[in-house]
Design a protein around this motif. Structure first.
Motif, PDB file in Angstrom:
ATOM      1  N   ARG A   1       0.832  -1.202   0.000  1.00  0.00           N
ATOM      2  CA  ARG A   1       0.000   0.000   0.000  1.00  0.00           C
ATOM      3  C   ARG A   1       0.872   1.260   0.000  1.00  0.00           C
ATOM      4  O   ARG A   1       0.578   2.232  -0.703  1.00  0.00           O
ATOM      5  CB  ARG A   1      -0.908   0.005   1.228  1.00  0.00           C
ATOM      6  N   GLU A   2       1.955   1.221   0.785  1.00  0.00           N
ATOM      7  CA  GLU A   2       2.824   2.389   0.893  1.00  0.00           C
ATOM      8  C   GLU A   2       3.655   2.603  -0.364  1.00  0.00           C
ATOM      9  O   GLU A   2       3.987   3.734  -0.719  1.00  0.00           O
ATOM     10  CB  GLU A   2       3.750   2.228   2.104  1.00  0.00           C
TER      11      GLU A   2
ATOM     12  N   ALA B   1     -11.302  14.210   6.094  1.00  0.00           N
ATOM     13  CA  ALA B   1     -11.159  15.544   5.495  1.00  0.00           C
ATOM     14  C   ALA B   1     -11.478  16.629   6.521  1.00  0.00           C
ATOM     15  O   ALA B   1     -10.787  17.667   6.593  1.00  0.00           O
ATOM     16  CB  ALA B   1     -12.078  15.675   4.278  1.00  0.00           C
ATOM     17  N   GLN B   2     -12.511  16.406   7.364  1.00  0.00           N
ATOM     18  CA  GLN B   2     -12.846  17.368   8.415  1.00  0.00           C
ATOM     19  C   GLN B   2     -11.718  17.475   9.438  1.00  0.00           C
ATOM     20  O   GLN B   2     -11.387  18.577   9.907  1.00  0.00           O
ATOM     21  CB  GLN B   2     -14.141  16.955   9.108  1.00  0.00           C
TER      22      GLN B   2
ATOM     23  N   ALA C   1       3.720  11.074   5.118  1.00  0.00           N
ATOM     24  CA  ALA C   1       4.108  12.188   4.251  1.00  0.00           C
ATOM     25  C   ALA C   1       3.115  12.371   3.106  1.00  0.00           C
ATOM     26  O   ALA C   1       2.896  13.489   2.618  1.00  0.00           O
ATOM     27  CB  ALA C   1       5.512  11.942   3.696  1.00  0.00           C
ATOM     28  N   GLY C   2       2.501  11.279   2.676  1.00  0.00           N
ATOM     29  CA  GLY C   2       1.559  11.363   1.562  1.00  0.00           C
ATOM     30  C   GLY C   2       0.144  11.668   1.986  1.00  0.00           C
ATOM     31  O   GLY C   2      -0.770  11.632   1.160  1.00  0.00           O
ATOM     32  N   GLY C   3      -0.081  11.931   3.284  1.00  0.00           N
ATOM     33  CA  GLY C   3      -1.419  12.213   3.772  1.00  0.00           C
ATOM     34  C   GLY C   3      -1.856  11.178   4.792  1.00  0.00           C
ATOM     35  O   GLY C   3      -1.039  10.428   5.343  1.00  0.00           O
ATOM     36  N   THR C   4      -3.153  11.110   5.043  1.00  0.00           N
ATOM     37  CA  THR C   4      -3.712  10.206   6.048  1.00  0.00           C
ATOM     38  C   THR C   4      -4.399   9.035   5.357  1.00  0.00           C
ATOM     39  O   THR C   4      -5.259   9.226   4.495  1.00  0.00           O
ATOM     40  CB  THR C   4      -4.734  10.938   6.941  1.00  0.00           C
ATOM     41  N   SER C   5      -4.004   7.826   5.756  1.00  0.00           N
ATOM     42  CA  SER C   5      -4.674   6.611   5.274  1.00  0.00           C
ATOM     43  C   SER C   5      -5.365   5.957   6.458  1.00  0.00           C
ATOM     44  O   SER C   5      -5.144   6.314   7.618  1.00  0.00           O
ATOM     45  CB  SER C   5      -3.654   5.664   4.630  1.00  0.00           C
ATOM     46  N   TRP C   6      -6.222   4.996   6.171  1.00  0.00           N
ATOM     47  CA  TRP C   6      -6.956   4.348   7.247  1.00  0.00           C
ATOM     48  C   TRP C   6      -7.130   2.861   6.961  1.00  0.00           C
ATOM     49  O   TRP C   6      -7.031   2.403   5.833  1.00  0.00           O
ATOM     50  CB  TRP C   6      -8.316   5.008   7.456  1.00  0.00           C
TER      51      TRP C   6
END
Length: 459
Positions: free
Chosen positions: A328-329, A419-420, A451-456
């Motif tokens: 995934r990364e 996003a919120q 670094a690429g944002g937030t994943s879950w």
């Protein structure tokens, strides 16, 4: 060079097929009277892995896995349910395919059913009777004369003299010898039957596999597999029948998968520790579950017993998730396996050493570490491609890691909450960002900021 532990030879042997580039493989399948249990799943998954690896190694494999669709258990269950045998077996075959699909198994090249090969069984019985290796008895049954086959016991290592009446073989006065086993059973009330020169009846258990092996592969095949418990009497009976009729070697390489234990105890209905594969799968995440169970069943060597508990299954899940997290990364490049790569070489060496999946999986995890370190798309592609040779790592990494989140609306809602949270962080409203994070966590979701944002993913 592939080496296989041959149960008959009791050692590893280099694999040389009868016909160059082709493999004739037969595996004893299921008796379809109920959902198959997790121990059955181990055997089926092992030989699916063998099928895949042989194919990945360049062999054209004709893989036959039979279906027993008439026997005592099926008859008893159908009578208990008050339904025709055909309705029961059709339903259980459909369920079998659903569950093997969930485990990521390829369909065999052929799935012959016992009831489709009654004629072939009777022809084989006729040949044995004509050669004096079988005989019709006064009760309408036909028996195999075990003492007429000098090699009886060579697979399991059992001596005929150790198998005396009153010890392990029940006395039957219709037999010439208490060791003899039935090839054809005379018809009984409320049981299915077929016409024959010996009278109406149905086949014994062992004869079906000998007949279907010959129909699909001829008189000699490369690999015959099954669970460890089938060595005696089933596979011993197959050898006696097939070699007794043809005078030729029946199987060149015998393979047997070891048991799966439940919480360090052998599965037993009396202990109440028999679980169907469907029950186990239904306890797991719908997206991850099938591959988690497959990974668990394969990470121990097929000739070693493995222990099933909820904890060992969850440990397998965590191990598999670590591989998917790497993919995934670092999105993998699409590539063919370069077998000159050191990782690919070591993976192949492990698999060619009697399908040593523990060593092969160790290579996958070493490669995962290198993917995490180098961020190399090529190495990520190699990780995925090697996993594919044994039926793993084929799903979308992000979807697999996130798991089943219910509906598409649920996933969209999680993305909206993330996003919120991001907006609150940008506004330096950290209390609100923490509140949203805790609300997401309460839904069983783990956030991972990078670094690429937030994943879950699901917890």
């Amino acid at each position: 060079m592939l080496k296989i532990y041959n149960t008959l030879a009791r050692q590893k042997q280099e694999f040389t097929p009868i016909e160059a580039g082709k493999v004739r493989m037969y595996v004893c399948g299921l008796t379809v009277y109920d959902y198959f249990h997790i121990g059955n799943a181990r055997t089926l998954t092992v030989f699916d892995m063998v099928y895949r690896w042989l194919s990945a190694s360049g062999y054209a494999v004709h893989y036959v896995r039979n279906i027993t669709d008439v026997d005592d258990k099926i008859i008893d269950r159908a009578n208990k349910n008050g339904e025709p045998i055909e309705a029961l077996t059709a339903r259980m075959i459909s369920a079998m395919h659903e569950d093997t699909d969930r485990l990521g198994m390829l369909r065999p090249s052929a799935e012959p059913r016992a009831t489709q090969h009654i004629g072939g069984m009777l022809k084989l019985i006729d040949r044995l009777v004509d050669k004096g290796m079988a005989y019709p008895a006064d009760n309408g049954d036909v028996y195999y004369a075990v003492r007429e086959f000098p090699g009886y016991g060579k697979l399991s290592g059992k001596s005929i003299d150790d198998l005396r009446a009153g010890e392990r073989i029940a006395v039957n006065t219709a037999k010439r010898d208490p060791l003899d086993f039935v090839l054809w059973k005379a018809a009984k009330p409320h049981e299915p039957f077929w016409p024959s020169s010996y009278g109406q009846g149905r086949p014994g258990w062992h004869i079906e596999c000998s007949a279907m092996c010959e129909a699909e592969h001829g008189e000699t095949l490369d690999i015959h597999g099954g669970g460890w418990d089938l060595q005696f009497p089933h596979h011993e009976g197959e050898i006696a029948q097939s070699e007794g009729a043809s005078g030729k070697p029946f199987v060149n390489y015998w393979m047997h998968a070891a048991f799966l234990n439940m919480d360090n105890e052998k599965m037993s209905k009396s202990l109440g520790n028999v679980f169907t594969t469907r029950e186990v799968l239904n306890k797991l995440d719908a997206v991850q579950g099938g591959e988690v169970v497959r990974y668990f069943l394969l990470r121990g060597h097929y000739r070693s017993e493995i222990n099933y508990t909820w904890d060992t299954l969850q440990d397998a899940r965590a191990s598999l998730l670590s591989l998917y997290n790497a993919l995934r990364e670092v999105p993998p490049a699409e590539l063919a396996i370069d077998w000159s790569s050191p990782y690919a070489q070591r993976f192949r060496d492990a698999m060619d050493d009697d399908f040593n999946t523990p060593m092969a999986f160790a290579v996958l995890h070493e490669l995962r570490g290198e993917v995490n370190r180098t961020r190399s798309a090529e190495l990520a592609g190699l990780l995925r491609a090697l996993g594919a040779t044994v039926g793993l790592l084929g799903q979308d990494p992000a979807s697999f890691v996130q798991g089943a989140t219910g509906t598409a609306d649920d996933a969209a809602e999680i993305e909206a909450l993330i996003a919120q949270r991001n907006a609150a962080k940008q506004a330096r409203n950290f209390a609100e960002a923490d509140r949203i994070r805790d609300a997401i966590k309460a839904r069983g979701i783990v956030l991972e900021d990078g670094a690429g944002g937030t994943s879950w993913r699901r917890a």
